[in-house]
Enzyme design. Sequence first.
Site, PDB file in Angstrom:
ATOM      1  N   PRO A 100      68.621  19.268 -26.048  1.00  0.00           N
ATOM      2  CA  PRO A 100      67.912  18.268 -25.223  1.00  0.00           C
ATOM      3  C   PRO A 100      67.138  18.915 -24.092  1.00  0.00           C
ATOM      4  CG  PRO A 100      70.235  17.686 -25.494  1.00  0.00           C
ATOM      5  CD  PRO A 100      70.061  19.059 -26.037  1.00  0.00           C
ATOM      6  N   HIS A 101      66.017  18.316 -23.702  1.00  0.00           N
ATOM      7  CA  HIS A 101      65.248  18.817 -22.571  1.00  0.00           C
ATOM      8  C   HIS A 101      66.118  18.738 -21.325  1.00  0.00           C
ATOM      9  CE1 HIS A 101      61.559  19.115 -24.809  1.00  0.00           C
ATOM     10  NE2 HIS A 101      61.697  17.878 -25.234  1.00  0.00           N
ATOM     11  N   GLY A 102      66.040  19.741 -20.499  1.00  0.00           N
ATOM     12  CA  GLY A 102      66.810  19.756 -19.265  1.00  0.00           C
ATOM     13  C   GLY A 102      68.140  20.476 -19.384  1.00  0.00           C
ATOM     14  N   CYS A 103      68.586  20.780 -20.606  1.00  0.00           N
ATOM     15  CA  CYS A 103      69.819  21.548 -20.777  1.00  0.00           C
ATOM     16  C   CYS A 103      69.535  23.024 -20.617  1.00  0.00           C
ATOM     17  CB  CYS A 103      70.421  21.325 -22.166  1.00  0.00           C
ATOM     18  SG  CYS A 103      71.324  19.793 -22.351  1.00  0.00           S
ATOM     19  N   VAL A 104      70.404  23.705 -19.889  1.00  0.00           N
ATOM     20  CA  VAL A 104      70.261  25.155 -19.721  1.00  0.00           C
ATOM     21  C   VAL A 104      71.222  25.890 -20.608  1.00  0.00           C
ATOM     22  CG1 VAL A 104      69.158  25.615 -17.522  1.00  0.00           C
ATOM     23  CG2 VAL A 104      71.462  24.785 -17.556  1.00  0.00           C
TER      24      VAL A 104
END
Length: 104
Positions: A100-104
Amino acid sequence: MPTTTIDGHEIHVDAEGFMTDPEEWTEVLGKSLAHQIGIELTDEHWRAIRFLRSDFHEQGETATLRRISVVGGIPTKQLFELFPQKPAKKLAYVAGLPKPHGCV
């Protein structure tokens, strides 16, 4: 694009090991992916996985933890119990979807 072999099936992955072609995913493969990260899948896990995959096909991107909770109706606390430490990232991995976008 890199590939890896899991249970005799060659799948396309990114540099972090997330599948890049959701159509290559099967429930059997999902069980293998979960096993690799120490998760035994229950009916509640499958509920989350099926929501995430369905939402991905509708939205064109992997849902965030907040969307899974709000739209999928699965409380955040429960997601942390099912997929400890990094639920959105682990759930996407097992579901055969991009991180997912925003996961590091």
